[in-house]
Write a protein that holds these residues in place. Structure first.
Motif, short mmCIF file in Angstrom:
data_model
loop_
_atom_site.label_atom_id
_atom_site.label_comp_id
_atom_site.label_asym_id
_atom_site.label_seq_id
_atom_site.Cartn_x
_atom_site.Cartn_y
_atom_site.Cartn_z
N GLU A 1 9.96 4.99 1.68
CA GLU A 1 8.97 4.26 0.87
C GLU A 1 7.62 4.23 1.59
O GLU A 1 6.57 4.39 0.95
CB GLU A 1 9.46 2.84 0.57
CG GLU A 1 8.64 2.11 -0.47
CD GLU A 1 8.74 2.71 -1.86
OE1 GLU A 1 7.78 2.54 -2.64
OE2 GLU A 1 9.78 3.32 -2.20
N ILE A 2 7.61 4.08 2.90
CA ILE A 2 6.36 4.12 3.66
C ILE A 2 5.69 5.47 3.48
O ILE A 2 4.49 5.56 3.20
CB ILE A 2 6.61 3.83 5.15
CG1 ILE A 2 7.01 2.36 5.35
CG2 ILE A 2 5.38 4.17 5.99
CD1 ILE A 2 7.50 2.03 6.74
N ASN A 3 6.47 6.55 3.62
CA ASN A 3 5.92 7.90 3.46
C ASN A 3 5.38 8.11 2.04
O ASN A 3 4.31 8.70 1.87
CB ASN A 3 6.97 8.95 3.80
CG ASN A 3 7.29 8.97 5.28
OD1 ASN A 3 6.48 8.57 6.12
ND2 ASN A 3 8.48 9.43 5.62
N ALA A 4 6.10 7.65 1.04
CA ALA A 4 5.64 7.80 -0.34
C ALA A 4 4.34 7.03 -0.57
O ALA A 4 3.46 7.50 -1.28
CB ALA A 4 6.73 7.32 -1.32
N SER A 5 4.21 5.87 0.05
CA SER A 5 2.99 5.08 -0.14
C SER A 5 1.78 5.72 0.54
O SER A 5 0.64 5.52 0.12
CB SER A 5 3.19 3.65 0.38
OG SER A 5 3.24 3.64 1.80
N GLN A 6 1.99 6.50 1.57
CA GLN A 6 0.89 7.15 2.28
C GLN A 6 0.41 8.41 1.58
O GLN A 6 -0.72 8.85 1.78
CB GLN A 6 1.31 7.46 3.71
CG GLN A 6 1.50 6.20 4.53
CD GLN A 6 2.01 6.48 5.93
OE1 GLN A 6 2.42 7.58 6.25
NE2 GLN A 6 2.00 5.45 6.75
N ILE A 7 1.23 8.97 0.71
CA ILE A 7 0.86 10.16 -0.03
C ILE A 7 -0.14 9.81 -1.13
O ILE A 7 -1.02 10.58 -1.45
CB ILE A 7 2.12 10.86 -0.63
CG1 ILE A 7 2.95 11.42 0.52
CG2 ILE A 7 1.73 11.95 -1.61
CD1 ILE A 7 4.29 11.96 0.09
N GLN A 8 0.01 8.63 -1.68
CA GLN A 8 -0.88 8.22 -2.79
C GLN A 8 -2.26 7.90 -2.33
O GLN A 8 -2.60 7.45 -1.35
CB GLN A 8 -0.30 7.01 -3.52
CG GLN A 8 0.89 7.38 -4.32
CD GLN A 8 1.26 6.28 -5.27
OE1 GLN A 8 0.90 5.13 -5.10
NE2 GLN A 8 1.97 6.63 -6.32
#
Length: 164
Positions: free
Chosen positions: A157-164
């Motif tokens: 979830e941390i990685n997904a939030s940094q992509i946005q």
């Protein structure tokens, strides 16, 4: 006579027991449960009361983090996830017990729960089992904390939030 001797011997053995004493409704266990309730509200005012200023906090590591980093991490849960809960696998709240080892190990509280939350970016609901061990010092504060859990779903979830 023999029966009386055995009863006396049994009473003596039981009264001299110095093994670990485990409780769940004691002040230490209850204070941890109260801190968990505050965590669910994203409130960390309990940290100054429960944590020793010299606390060592270990999160799946033998290298400790300081109080500020720990609270920032806990607070980030609420930025990344909604519907956070800490439940016992059998239902209800987290399970906490405190053990007085009556020796050099001292007093430890242990908590077990399933951490659950829904990612705000991915929409994915994750669950991970958690065990936290808290060592109490002579001042009645927590001097050491060890958290054990699978952090992979959180990191996703941390990685997904940094992509946005």
């Amino acid at each position: 006579m023999k029966k009386n001797f055995l009863l006396l011997l049994s009473a003596l053995v039981i009264s001299c027991s110095t093994g670990p004493q485990i409780t769940t409704d004691d002040e230490k266990s209850q204070s941890i449960l109260a801190a968990y309730d505050s965590y669910l509200s994203n409130d960390y005012s309990w940290a100054d009361k429960l944590y020793s200023p010299e606390i060592s906090i270990y999160i799946n590591s033998v290298e400790s983090v300081d109080i500020e980093a720990n609270i920032a991490g806990l607070s980030a849960h609420h930025e990344l996830f909604s519907n956070i809960s800490l439940n016992n696998p059998n239902g209800g709240k987290a399970y906490v017990q405190t053990t007085n080892y009556n020796n050099d190990l001292g007093i430890w509280s242990h908590a077990w729960f399933i951490w659950k939350g829904t990612g705000k970016v991915t929409g994915k609901t994750i669950q991970t089992p958690v065990h936290v061990a808290y060592r109490w010092d002579d001042n009645g504060t927590i001097s050491e904390t060890w958290l054990f859990s699978d952090q992979a779903p959180l990191l996703e979830e941390i990685n997904a939030s940094q992509i946005q």
